[in-house]
Design an enzyme around this catalytic site. Sequence first.
Site, PDB file in Angstrom:
ATOM      1  N   HIS A 175      58.043  66.151  32.816  1.00 56.45           N
ATOM      2  CA  HIS A 175      56.843  66.662  32.142  1.00 56.45           C
ATOM      3  C   HIS A 175      56.978  66.458  30.642  1.00 56.45           C
ATOM      4  O   HIS A 175      58.051  66.709  30.091  1.00 56.45           O
ATOM      5  CB  HIS A 175      56.671  68.146  32.440  1.00 56.45           C
ATOM      6  CG  HIS A 175      55.520  68.755  31.696  1.00 56.45           C
ATOM      7  ND1 HIS A 175      54.212  68.552  32.073  1.00 56.45           N
ATOM      8  CD2 HIS A 175      55.494  69.523  30.570  1.00 56.45           C
ATOM      9  CE1 HIS A 175      53.424  69.185  31.216  1.00 56.45           C
ATOM     10  NE2 HIS A 175      54.169  69.776  30.295  1.00 56.45           N
ATOM     11  N   ALA A 205      34.305  32.204  37.019  1.00 50.03           N
ATOM     12  CA  ALA A 205      35.477  32.877  37.613  1.00 50.03           C
ATOM     13  C   ALA A 205      35.130  33.265  39.044  1.00 50.03           C
ATOM     14  O   ALA A 205      35.014  34.436  39.378  1.00 50.03           O
ATOM     15  CB  ALA A 205      35.848  34.108  36.782  1.00 50.03           C
ATOM     16  N   ALA A 243      51.152  36.585  41.826  1.00 52.89           N
ATOM     17  CA  ALA A 243      52.434  35.995  41.455  1.00 52.89           C
ATOM     18  C   ALA A 243      53.594  36.645  42.213  1.00 52.89           C
ATOM     19  O   ALA A 243      54.480  35.948  42.733  1.00 52.89           O
ATOM     20  CB  ALA A 243      52.637  36.146  39.950  1.00 52.89           C
ATOM     21  N   ARG A 300      39.731  30.917  43.546  1.00 54.18           N
ATOM     22  CA  ARG A 300      40.690  29.823  43.419  1.00 54.18           C
ATOM     23  C   ARG A 300      40.917  29.175  44.782  1.00 54.18           C
ATOM     24  O   ARG A 300      40.753  29.805  45.816  1.00 54.18           O
ATOM     25  CB  ARG A 300      42.013  30.354  42.841  1.00 54.18           C
ATOM     26  CG  ARG A 300      41.807  30.934  41.437  1.00 54.18           C
ATOM     27  CD  ARG A 300      43.099  31.423  40.826  1.00 54.18           C
ATOM     28  NE  ARG A 300      44.084  30.385  40.635  1.00 54.18           N
ATOM     29  CZ  ARG A 300      44.087  29.513  39.625  1.00 54.18           C
ATOM     30  NH1 ARG A 300      43.134  29.567  38.702  1.00 54.18           N
ATOM     31  NH2 ARG A 300      45.023  28.602  39.531  1.00 54.18           N
ATOM     32  N   GLY A 325      30.987  35.829  38.388  1.00 53.72           N
ATOM     33  CA  GLY A 325      32.018  36.424  39.233  1.00 53.72           C
ATOM     34  C   GLY A 325      32.613  37.655  38.573  1.00 53.72           C
ATOM     35  O   GLY A 325      33.251  37.554  37.533  1.00 53.72           O
ATOM     36  N   VAL A 361      24.247  33.004  40.853  1.00 52.57           N
ATOM     37  CA  VAL A 361      23.918  31.935  39.915  1.00 52.57           C
ATOM     38  C   VAL A 361      23.589  30.681  40.714  1.00 52.57           C
ATOM     39  O   VAL A 361      24.358  30.259  41.590  1.00 52.57           O
ATOM     40  CB  VAL A 361      25.090  31.685  38.947  1.00 52.57           C
ATOM     41  CG1 VAL A 361      24.814  30.492  38.049  1.00 52.57           C
ATOM     42  CG2 VAL A 361      25.346  32.940  38.107  1.00 52.57           C
ATOM     43  N   ILE A 386      39.691  38.293  37.846  1.00 54.24           N
ATOM     44  CA  ILE A 386      39.816  37.423  36.672  1.00 54.24           C
ATOM     45  C   ILE A 386      38.598  37.563  35.757  1.00 54.24           C
ATOM     46  O   ILE A 386      38.724  37.673  34.538  1.00 54.24           O
ATOM     47  CB  ILE A 386      40.062  35.952  37.120  1.00 54.24           C
ATOM     48  CG1 ILE A 386      41.444  35.864  37.783  1.00 54.24           C
ATOM     49  CG2 ILE A 386      39.960  34.986  35.947  1.00 54.24           C
ATOM     50  CD1 ILE A 386      41.798  34.508  38.373  1.00 54.24           C
TER      51      ILE A 386
END
Length: 483
Positions: A456, A281, A332, A284, A193, A250, A197
């Site tokens: 700047h 990964a 989050a 979720r 993945g 996979v 993550i």
Amino acid sequence: MSKQGDAKKYDVVIIGAGPGGYVAAIRCAQLGLKTACVDRWLGVDGNPVLGGTCLNVGCIPSKALLESSGRYDDINHSFADHGITASGVKLDLAKMMSRKDKVVNDLTQGIAGLFKANGVMWLQGSGKLLPKQQVQVTAHDGKESVLDATHVILAPGSSSVEIGAAPLEEGVIVDSSGALTFDEVPKRLGVIGAGVIGLELGSVWRRLGSEVVLLEAQDTFLGVADEQIAKEALRQFKRQGLDIRLGARVVSCESGKKGVAVNYQDGKGDHTETVDKLIVAVGRRPNTQGLAADEVGLLLDEWGFVHVNDQCRTNQPSVYAIGDAVRGPMLAHKGSEEGMMVAEVIAGQKAEMNYDIIPSVIYTHPEIAWAGVTEQALRAAGTEYNVGSFPFAASGRARAAGDSSGMVKVIADANTDRVLGVHIIGAHCSELIAQAVIAMEMGASSEDLAMTVFAHPTLSESVHEAALAVDGRAIHVPNKKKR
Ligand code: FAD
Ligand code: AMP
């Protein structure tokens, strides 16, 4: 620290103390509501801790390791450019890990302190929603109690998806949590993945010395990001040595004395890649199994997310759900914002949140950050737009830092000039993106950003220049569009 109390009646009971649940709890208490928060998380020492995935095994420990590994990488690879020669540089992985654990511990203790200061009752154990806003709490010692609540907020979060093709094996085939606790640097590391993550954890271990191979089933790299930014990111990551293989699914793994043989298929056929350790990964899933008794009739969608409306109300009266367990990005800050909105709705206030402008960040190097819509989404929708971009290579500050890869891209509506999206790849863009979020939240046009004075030399000037470029007025690069 609050302990299981006698009082069993609350205005609000919250299940879950991650960034969704604990923020909701604090806000409810601030609003004068008698609040309890039930959480089942046990820390590494086996004691209950607050903070959920984000603090214990997510945002915070991953950023602590990204920060430490970034410094190690810098001292090995970029200090020399600044005329600094360092010899005898050694990696003390155990120290790096204990520093990360201390950061986590300090922050989780901090939430316990905030609960105490705000009068939130922390109930340690597993919560289950019963009919009529009752919550059954099963403490860690197995003792059961039932709470009466006027309102319930479900914030149970999410867990890593496991796949049959790569069953977890302690310390060898691991999920993201396992990848934050390796006790040695794997020589060869596989990651299934190449999402957010996978890229962040792959970067940590590459910087510490692993050869990293990422196997990604999709043909498209970072399909959620703006195409141009994703293309630039892929180029940069490959240049750093991350071996990213797209279209590689996979299908099975065999773990033995010589490591893990990872079998995958791509357009060219079947392949095997042998690695010392493997991180899975692949996404979720919401923690909603067993969250509510069947009699409650809580409506879940086909993937197990709690069904909610724009104000996070479920199909049950006075029951709300927030965070990773409901639709929307698993971030989050999205869960925390929902927590505050729901607390205010419960307190009778008029609260809402803007789901259209939630910033996304990938904390690799360079970082990737965006808010609003991508160019490909606007093309698909047939919306007319103008784009202004500015490379960090033309930024004095980025040059001075010796860290000038990447760009800022501002997309504005062709008719109204309203900023529709800002996409950045480059150092510290996790901070720069806040400017875009504020501008978009205030309904700014690219002209508004162009008329704003930026200090700047700063990286922020690149946001200014990209906004100027929308109208062909950038100063420090030739403009595509002439004014
Ligand atoms: P969680 O944080 O998952 O918390 C839920 C809590 O509820 C947990 O403590 C759980 O034990 C508890 N719980 C669940 N069910 C019950 C029950 N029945 N009874 C009692 N307690 C229960 N997001 C970002 O925005 N930025 C990042 O940089 C970032 N990095 C990440 C890195 C990694 C490696 C991972 C895995 C995630 C990362 N995330 C990041 C995602 C972020 O962690 C989540 O979006 C966030 O934690 C979700 O918050 P939440 O409150 O919904 O759930
Ligand atoms: P994210 O959803 O951002 O966490 O990314 C997870 C990634 O894992 C997605 O891009 C998926 O395409 C990828 N993925 C899922 N299953 C497999 C698999 N069997 N092999 C390779 N990649 C996978």
